[in-house]
Design a protein around this motif. Structure first.
Motif, PDB file in Angstrom:
ATOM      1  N   ARG A  38      -3.250 -40.690  89.683  1.00 23.25           N
ATOM      2  CA  ARG A  38      -2.744 -39.694  88.727  1.00 23.25           C
ATOM      3  C   ARG A  38      -1.927 -40.354  87.615  1.00 23.25           C
ATOM      4  O   ARG A  38      -2.023 -39.971  86.444  1.00 23.25           O
ATOM      5  CB  ARG A  38      -1.856 -38.678  89.451  1.00 23.25           C
ATOM      6  CG  ARG A  38      -2.648 -37.675  90.278  1.00 23.25           C
ATOM      7  CD  ARG A  38      -1.681 -36.739  90.961  1.00 23.25           C
ATOM      8  NE  ARG A  38      -2.340 -35.867  91.903  1.00 23.25           N
ATOM      9  CZ  ARG A  38      -1.753 -35.338  92.966  1.00 23.25           C
ATOM     10  NH1 ARG A  38      -0.489 -35.634  93.234  1.00 23.25           N
ATOM     11  NH2 ARG A  38      -2.397 -34.531  93.765  1.00 23.25           N
ATOM     12  N   ALA A  41     -12.846 -41.094  85.460  1.00 18.59           N
ATOM     13  CA  ALA A  41     -12.198 -40.905  86.763  1.00 18.59           C
ATOM     14  C   ALA A  41     -12.640 -39.621  87.443  1.00 18.59           C
ATOM     15  O   ALA A  41     -12.975 -38.635  86.773  1.00 18.59           O
ATOM     16  CB  ALA A  41     -10.677 -40.879  86.587  1.00 18.59           C
ATOM     17  N   VAL A  95     -10.668 -37.540  90.161  1.00 15.75           N
ATOM     18  CA  VAL A  95      -9.408 -37.474  90.907  1.00 15.75           C
ATOM     19  C   VAL A  95      -9.488 -36.306  91.891  1.00 15.75           C
ATOM     20  O   VAL A  95      -9.679 -35.168  91.471  1.00 15.75           O
ATOM     21  CB  VAL A  95      -8.210 -37.264  89.953  1.00 15.75           C
ATOM     22  CG1 VAL A  95      -6.895 -37.376  90.699  1.00 15.75           C
ATOM     23  CG2 VAL A  95      -8.254 -38.257  88.810  1.00 15.75           C
ATOM     24  N   GLU A  96      -9.348 -36.612  93.158  1.00 15.98           N
ATOM     25  CA  GLU A  96      -9.453 -35.617  94.238  1.00 15.98           C
ATOM     26  C   GLU A  96     -10.789 -34.879  94.171  1.00 15.98           C
ATOM     27  O   GLU A  96     -11.801 -35.452  94.516  1.00 15.98           O
ATOM     28  CB  GLU A  96      -8.249 -34.676  94.219  1.00 15.98           C
ATOM     29  CG  GLU A  96      -6.945 -35.415  94.550  1.00 15.98           C
ATOM     30  CD  GLU A  96      -5.715 -34.547  94.417  1.00 15.98           C
ATOM     31  OE1 GLU A  96      -5.190 -34.137  95.439  1.00 15.98           O
ATOM     32  OE2 GLU A  96      -5.292 -34.332  93.269  1.00 15.98           O
ATOM     33  N   THR A  97     -10.770 -33.626  93.695  1.00 19.11           N
ATOM     34  CA  THR A  97     -12.031 -32.870  93.634  1.00 19.11           C
ATOM     35  C   THR A  97     -12.723 -33.148  92.302  1.00 19.11           C
ATOM     36  O   THR A  97     -12.054 -33.441  91.309  1.00 19.11           O
ATOM     37  CB  THR A  97     -11.746 -31.369  93.740  1.00 19.11           C
ATOM     38  OG1 THR A  97     -10.757 -31.037  92.782  1.00 19.11           O
ATOM     39  CG2 THR A  97     -11.264 -30.992  95.132  1.00 19.11           C
ATOM     40  N   PRO A  98     -14.050 -33.039  92.247  1.00 20.51           N
ATOM     41  CA  PRO A  98     -14.719 -33.267  90.961  1.00 20.51           C
ATOM     42  C   PRO A  98     -14.290 -32.236  89.919  1.00 20.51           C
ATOM     43  O   PRO A  98     -14.177 -31.050  90.236  1.00 20.51           O
ATOM     44  CB  PRO A  98     -16.211 -33.096  91.293  1.00 20.51           C
ATOM     45  CG  PRO A  98     -16.318 -32.936  92.745  1.00 20.51           C
ATOM     46  CD  PRO A  98     -14.979 -32.714  93.326  1.00 20.51           C
ATOM     47  N   SER A  99     -14.040 -32.714  88.694  1.00 16.39           N
ATOM     48  CA  SER A  99     -13.577 -31.815  87.621  1.00 16.39           C
ATOM     49  C   SER A  99     -14.782 -31.306  86.852  1.00 16.39           C
ATOM     50  O   SER A  99     -15.232 -31.945  85.899  1.00 16.39           O
ATOM     51  CB  SER A  99     -12.643 -32.586  86.685  1.00 16.39           C
ATOM     52  OG  SER A  99     -11.642 -33.226  87.425  1.00 16.39           O
ATOM     53  N   ILE A 100     -15.288 -30.160  87.280  1.00 20.19           N
ATOM     54  CA  ILE A 100     -16.499 -29.616  86.646  1.00 20.19           C
ATOM     55  C   ILE A 100     -16.339 -28.117  86.419  1.00 20.19           C
ATOM     56  O   ILE A 100     -15.632 -27.449  87.177  1.00 20.19           O
ATOM     57  CB  ILE A 100     -17.757 -29.876  87.515  1.00 20.19           C
ATOM     58  CG1 ILE A 100     -17.544 -29.359  88.946  1.00 20.19           C
ATOM     59  CG2 ILE A 100     -18.118 -31.340  87.540  1.00 20.19           C
ATOM     60  CD1 ILE A 100     -18.750 -29.506  89.843  1.00 20.19           C
ATOM     61  N   TYR A 101     -16.971 -27.612  85.361  1.00 22.27           N
ATOM     62  CA  TYR A 101     -16.969 -26.167  85.127  1.00 22.27           C
ATOM     63  C   TYR A 101     -17.993 -25.544  86.063  1.00 22.27           C
ATOM     64  O   TYR A 101     -19.188 -25.809  85.957  1.00 22.27           O
ATOM     65  CB  TYR A 101     -17.305 -25.854  83.670  1.00 22.27           C
ATOM     66  CG  TYR A 101     -16.202 -26.251  82.710  1.00 22.27           C
ATOM     67  CD1 TYR A 101     -15.010 -25.530  82.679  1.00 22.27           C
ATOM     68  CD2 TYR A 101     -16.341 -27.335  81.861  1.00 22.27           C
ATOM     69  CE1 TYR A 101     -13.987 -25.897  81.817  1.00 22.27           C
ATOM     70  CE2 TYR A 101     -15.317 -27.696  80.994  1.00 22.27           C
ATOM     71  CZ  TYR A 101     -14.146 -26.965  80.983  1.00 22.27           C
ATOM     72  OH  TYR A 101     -13.128 -27.321  80.135  1.00 22.27           O
ATOM     73  N   LEU A 102     -17.498 -24.721  86.985  1.00 22.34           N
ATOM     74  CA  LEU A 102     -18.372 -24.181  88.024  1.00 22.34           C
ATOM     75  C   LEU A 102     -19.378 -23.172  87.469  1.00 22.34           C
ATOM     76  O   LEU A 102     -20.431 -22.971  88.069  1.00 22.34           O
ATOM     77  CB  LEU A 102     -17.525 -23.532  89.126  1.00 22.34           C
ATOM     78  CG  LEU A 102     -16.614 -24.488  89.888  1.00 22.34           C
ATOM     79  CD1 LEU A 102     -15.733 -23.738  90.870  1.00 22.34           C
ATOM     80  CD2 LEU A 102     -17.424 -25.539  90.632  1.00 22.34           C
ATOM     81  N   ASP A 103     -19.044 -22.538  86.352  1.00 22.77           N
ATOM     82  CA  ASP A 103     -19.979 -21.539  85.814  1.00 22.77           C
ATOM     83  C   ASP A 103     -20.922 -22.142  84.768  1.00 22.77           C
ATOM     84  O   ASP A 103     -21.519 -21.427  83.982  1.00 22.77           O
ATOM     85  CB  ASP A 103     -19.209 -20.344  85.233  1.00 22.77           C
ATOM     86  CG  ASP A 103     -18.187 -20.765  84.194  1.00 22.77           C
ATOM     87  OD1 ASP A 103     -18.011 -21.984  84.019  1.00 22.77           O
ATOM     88  OD2 ASP A 103     -17.577 -19.894  83.559  1.00 22.77           O
ATOM     89  N   MET A 104     -21.038 -23.450  84.781  1.00 23.16           N
ATOM     90  CA  MET A 104     -21.984 -24.113  83.869  1.00 23.16           C
ATOM     91  C   MET A 104     -22.998 -24.914  84.673  1.00 23.16           C
ATOM     92  O   MET A 104     -22.734 -25.297  85.811  1.00 23.16           O
ATOM     93  CB  MET A 104     -21.248 -25.093  82.944  1.00 23.16           C
ATOM     94  CG  MET A 104     -20.454 -24.453  81.853  1.00 23.16           C
ATOM     95  SD  MET A 104     -19.879 -25.753  80.729  1.00 23.16           S
ATOM     96  CE  MET A 104     -18.658 -24.866  79.799  1.00 23.16           C
ATOM     97  N   GLN A 154     -18.475 -32.413  78.112  1.00 20.70           N
ATOM     98  CA  GLN A 154     -17.713 -33.672  78.136  1.00 20.70           C
ATOM     99  C   GLN A 154     -18.075 -34.555  76.936  1.00 20.70           C
ATOM    100  O   GLN A 154     -17.218 -35.250  76.395  1.00 20.70           O
ATOM    101  CB  GLN A 154     -17.960 -34.405  79.460  1.00 20.70           C
ATOM    102  CG  GLN A 154     -17.060 -35.608  79.698  1.00 20.70           C
ATOM    103  CD  GLN A 154     -15.564 -35.267  79.777  1.00 20.70           C
ATOM    104  OE1 GLN A 154     -15.188 -34.102  79.835  1.00 20.70           O
ATOM    105  NE2 GLN A 154     -14.719 -36.274  79.763  1.00 20.70           N
ATOM    106  N   ILE A 182     -19.889 -37.026  84.884  1.00 23.04           N
ATOM    107  CA  ILE A 182     -18.943 -36.681  83.799  1.00 23.04           C
ATOM    108  C   ILE A 182     -18.028 -37.872  83.511  1.00 23.04           C
ATOM    109  O   ILE A 182     -17.764 -38.202  82.354  1.00 23.04           O
ATOM    110  CB  ILE A 182     -18.130 -35.417  84.176  1.00 23.04           C
ATOM    111  CG1 ILE A 182     -19.046 -34.190  84.069  1.00 23.04           C
ATOM    112  CG2 ILE A 182     -16.909 -35.248  83.279  1.00 23.04           C
ATOM    113  CD1 ILE A 182     -18.463 -32.907  84.572  1.00 23.04           C
TER     114      ILE A 182
END
Lengths: 304, 274
Positions: free
Chosen positions: A48, A82, A84-93, A102, A146
């Motif tokens: 972080r 990076a 970090v922890e959970t993947p940083s993605i837009y779930l509704d895309m 991105q 991403i």
């Protein structure tokens, strides 16, 4: 050897809790750096700080030679990706829309390369499926895709195989190896799944209670890992009594298995076990695992 | 920041909640106008006033849309993707502010469009000087931007989407109800006319008496100032057609925008993110 990342006595305190306690480490260029530690050792906190999500209470780091306190650090971060922890993605895309978003965030002039990225992470056939309907493994791979937008030279992966099924673990492992070998991407990968890490890492940093306990290359680690004899017996309690009389160092794995370190005479051992009423089923030469090395290094703590 | 704005607007365009709120803002303004028209057809003669009456509805839909839009970056963790690749916190904060404010202005425009087109088709007229009408439009736009800045503070400083939605909605209702209560208190007359029954059965007016509900002195000045400064107070004044100090209202809104943004941006600068 040139370092991508060097930290200098990083300290991070949350009220009275100290997550990082003067952590200093070096990530060599081109390496897969295994960042090993128990839960709560400070692995995620360090990531972080490097990513700019949080700020160090004390200490600093240099990323591609740029000091963390300087305005130049933003430029250095442009060479980084990076998860970090959970993947940083837009779930509704969809996967493709996530990558397009991105690309826009990065300010890339076109969407060229998105299909190659999707292919690289094995998501080329997801079509209009929304990310919320992806499996954990697919989300993790999308998160890595991403992170790979903009062709980073340095990838930080925080526990990338947590919760994945065996096939998912293999997929992520092969992907990381491919990125490192084919694209020369330096990877810092934090994990407490040591067996998996031992298949990937070229360098290790062992962290405990917010400090680096040891940094070592995989090559050096192999040399330092002790050889042992893994024996299978009818009763490890009787085996332990016998080994104590021989003055040998050992580690009991379970009720029927134990590792014996140092030189042993198999004939004498068989005789002693026979006298103790313990049957010997098998003896195999065995390397000390990364797990055992780590435990020897940091000891069995509250979580151990 | 241009890169972040491009990304934000592309995402806003694909966000269902934004479109739902936009359509509702349009539909509710139109429904209110048609409902008034069915009772008072002459309302088309004062179309300018009708246009200004739906501001608070827009604020309600904006609060939902903004909270969901800003909260998604936290709930999906995608705010990390912006920081990791080197965008500064100030860039992220201001790009979100611009996006939220723009979505507020778009919703306001949508609410006006339906009423204006329908009203003109019904032979309506503005019913006020053009200069005054544009001043009211400017007040509405500035108030929408100021209230967006307040929503942006909430959306950027709270890391839980559901909490953002809850706090934003509660704040909206507090602002709306507070402004309406203040407005009604200020509207109370200073004197009330009493009625008395005379001996022959007729009704005669008594001497006017001081109204105990009348707010006076410093308390009145403070309440007036609060209602002039707060965007919700400005919208309520526009809705009731009694705008107190129109020439200063855009400046008040700019003040609210500057104060909220200064507080929000400074706090976000040092916020620990996960």
């Amino acid at each position: 050897m040139e370092n991508v990342l060097t930290t200098h006595g990083l300290v991070k305190r949350y009220h009275k809790f100290t997550a990082l306690d003067g952590l200093s480490m070096n990530v060599p260029k081109g390496s897969i750096y295994g960042f090993v530690g128990r839960n709560g050792a400070g692995k995620t906190t360090l990531i972080r700080l490097i990513c700019g999500l949080q700020f160090a209470t004390e200490g600093s780091f240099t990323l591609y030679g740029m000091e963390s306190g300087s305005g130049e650090i933003s430029k250095a971060r442009r060479r980084m990706g990076a998860v970090v922890e959970t993947p940083s993605i837009y779930l509704d895309m969809t996967a493709e829309d996530n990558l397009k978003e991105q690309y826009r965030v990065l300010g890339l002039p076109s969407f060229k390369g998105i299909s190659e990225l999707l292919k690289l992470v094995g998501l080329e056939n997801t079509g209009k499926k929304k990310a919320r309907n992806f499996s954990l493994g697919m989300r993790q791979r999308l998160g890595i895709a991403i992170a790979l937008c903009g062709d980073p030279d340095f990838l930080l992966l925080d526990e990338p195989i947590n919760g994945l099924d065996p096939q998912g673990i293999i997929d992520i492992r092969e992907l990381i190896l491919k990125l490192n070998r084919e694209r020369q991407i330096t990877v810092l990968i934090s994990s407490h799944i040591l067996d998996e890490l031992s298949r990937l890492a070229t360098h290790y940093g062992f962290v405990d209670k917010g400090r680096i306990v040891k940094e070592i290359s995989a090559e050096q680690l192999e040399k330092e890992c002790r050889k042992c004899a893994r024996v299978s017996v009818s009763d490890t309690k009787k085996l332990a009594t016998v080994l104590d009389t021989f003055g040998l160092e050992y580690a009991v794995i379970d009720e029927r298995t134990a590792d014996i370190y140092g030189e042993i005479s198999i004939t004498k051992l068989i005789d002693a076990l026979k006298n103790a009423g313990c049957e010997l089923f098998s003896v195999n030469e065995h390397d000390e695992s990364l797990e055992a090395y780590f435990i020897n290094l940091v000891g069995v703590g509250e979580n151990g | 920041m241009v890169r972040l704005l491009r990304a934000n607007f592309a995402r806003l365009w694909k966000t269902k909640s934004f479109w739902v709120c936009l359509i509702l803002a349009f539909a509710l303004a139109l429904a209110n106008f048609l409902s008034t028209y069915s009772v008072q057809p002459q309302c088309v003669e004062k179309l300018g006033r009708e246009l200004m009456s739906g501001g608070m509805n827009v604020v309600l839909f904006l609060s939902i849309s903004a909270a969901l839009f800003l909260g998604t970056d936290y709930s999906n963790g995608t705010i990390r993707n912006k920081l990791v690749i080197g965008h500064t916190r100030a860039e992220i904060y201001f790009s979100n502010l611009v996006t939220t404010a723009a979505s507020g202005v778009i919703m306001l425009a949508a609410s006006w469009t339906g009423v204006l087109i329908t009203g003109l088709c019904l032979g309506g007229k503005l019913g006020m000087p053009v200069g005054e009408f544009f001043m009211y439009m400017l007040i509405s736009v500035c108030a929408a931007v100021a209230i967006s800045a307040l929503f942006n503070v909430i959306g950027m400083l709270i890391s839980s989407k559901s909490t953002i939605v809850t706090i934003t909605l509660v704040s909206t209702f507090v602002l709306m109800i507070g402004a309406a209560v203040i407005m009604s208190m200020l509207a109370a007359p200073e004197y009330v006319q009493g009625y008395e029954m005379s001996v022959n059965g007729g009704v005669v007016l008594s001497e006017p008496e001081p109204n105990p509900s009348y707010v006076s002195g410093a308390k009145r000045d403070i309440m007036t100032a609060v209602n002039d400064i707060l965007p919700s107070g400005q919208f309520v004044q526009l809705e009731m057609g009694s705008v107190h100090s129109p020439e200063f209202m855009p400046l008040y809104s700019l003040g609210v925008l500057a104060a909220a943004t200064a507080v929000g941006a400074l706090a976000f600068r040092r916020k620990d993110l996960k």
